[in-house]
Design an enzyme around this catalytic site. Structure first.
Site, PDB file in Angstrom:
ATOM      1  N   LYS A  61       0.930  -1.097  -0.125  1.00  0.00           N
ATOM      2  CA  LYS A  61      -0.207  -0.029  -0.012  1.00  0.00           C
ATOM      3  C   LYS A  61       0.816   1.271   0.175  1.00  0.00           C
ATOM      4  O   LYS A  61       0.472   2.189  -0.916  1.00  0.00           O
ATOM      5  CB  LYS A  61      -0.928   0.034   1.261  1.00  0.00           C
ATOM      6  N   ALA A  79      -0.721   0.809   5.982  1.00  0.00           N
ATOM      7  CA  ALA A  79      -0.921  -0.020   7.051  1.00  0.00           C
ATOM      8  C   ALA A  79      -2.144  -0.981   6.684  1.00  0.00           C
ATOM      9  O   ALA A  79      -2.973  -0.884   5.892  1.00  0.00           O
ATOM     10  CB  ALA A  79      -1.568   0.802   8.271  1.00  0.00           C
ATOM     11  N   ASP A  80      -1.969  -2.223   7.423  1.00  0.00           N
ATOM     12  CA  ASP A  80      -3.024  -3.125   7.196  1.00  0.00           C
ATOM     13  C   ASP A  80      -3.334  -4.011   8.449  1.00  0.00           C
ATOM     14  O   ASP A  80      -2.650  -4.046   9.334  1.00  0.00           O
ATOM     15  CB  ASP A  80      -2.406  -4.199   6.196  1.00  0.00           C
ATOM     16  N   THR A  81      -4.562  -4.282   8.591  1.00  0.00           N
ATOM     17  CA  THR A  81      -4.947  -4.836   9.865  1.00  0.00           C
ATOM     18  C   THR A  81      -5.532  -6.081   9.641  1.00  0.00           C
ATOM     19  O   THR A  81      -6.819  -6.426   8.581  1.00  0.00           O
ATOM     20  CB  THR A  81      -6.071  -3.915  10.771  1.00  0.00           C
ATOM     21  N   GLY A 116       0.161  -4.350  10.501  1.00  0.00           N
ATOM     22  CA  GLY A 116       1.206  -3.920   9.878  1.00  0.00           C
ATOM     23  C   GLY A 116       1.456  -2.626   9.643  1.00  0.00           C
ATOM     24  O   GLY A 116       0.584  -2.128   9.068  1.00  0.00           O
TER      25      GLY A 116
END
Length: 208
Positions: A61, A79-81, A116
């Site tokens: 991203k 960011a990634d969740t 992350g």
């Protein structure tokens, strides 16, 4: 590209996310930013651990946002969740049945939430991982139906939002509240420090 409430002619960074929650958390920190579009395939790879998956997506991203930044040296944050139970990543529910199944599976149990975070500038790249454990209480079927009717679970991983109505389901949290929301403040601060972004210089101005 759109401006944040704290954006300026020289933002600290670009945020490669349209998430209102991530934007609100960056704003809470006092970071000045603009948002940039990113188009990344978020399909879960079967051979990747959840930890690897969220870091990979956060990096992709951020890298995808490089082409939309206002200046060639503006860093991009991604960011990634992921909500993980029984080593399976739960995505966003497609419909009421999917949301119901997710909440019934999470109810009365402890699951992990991984976020992350990645910061890139075209030359340097750095990542951080936030890991939290969340225990949900037992949830009455009528509550699940009422929760779905509220509209909140539709675009939330795991079909709940800890910062919203779904917070009443949370019995215990070990880890980062902001990480469960989608952007862990400690890890984000750490990344900004590594890149020499002294966002704290805005605090005195914003406090007035």
């Amino acid at each position: 590209m759109s401006d944040s409430p704290l954006s300026s002619e020289s933002p600290d960074l670009c945020l490669a996310s349209g998430s209102p929650r991530r934007q609100a958390l960056l704003t809470r920190m006092g970071v000045r930013f603009v948002t940039v579009a990113q188009d990344v395939d978020e399909q879960v790879l079967a051979d990747k651990s959840p930890e690897v998956f969220v870091i990979r997506l956060a990096l992709e991203k951020a890298r995808a946002g490089l082409s939309g930044r206002p200046t060639p040296d503006t860093p991009v944050l991604g960011a990634d969740t992921a909500v993980v139970i029984d080593d399976e990543i739960l995505g966003k529910p497609q419909d009421a049945d999917a949301a119901r199944a997710m909440l019934e599976r999470l109810a009365g149990r402890t699951h992990r939430v991984l976020t992350g975070v990645a910061l890139v500038d075209g030359e340097q790249e750095a990542t951080r991982l936030s890991l939290s454990s969340v225990s949900l209480r037992m949830i009455d079927p009528a509550e699940i139906e009422a929760y779905w009717a509220s509209g909140e679970p539709a675009d939330k991983a795991g079909a709940y939002a800890i910062q919203g109505l779904g917070g009443v389901f949370v019995e215990q949290l070990e880890g980062s509240y902001s990480g469960v929301m989608g952007l862990p403040l400690f890890e984000t601060h750490d990344l900004l420090g590594e890149f020499g972004i002294a966002y704290q210089r805005h605090w005195a101005t914003e406090a007035r």
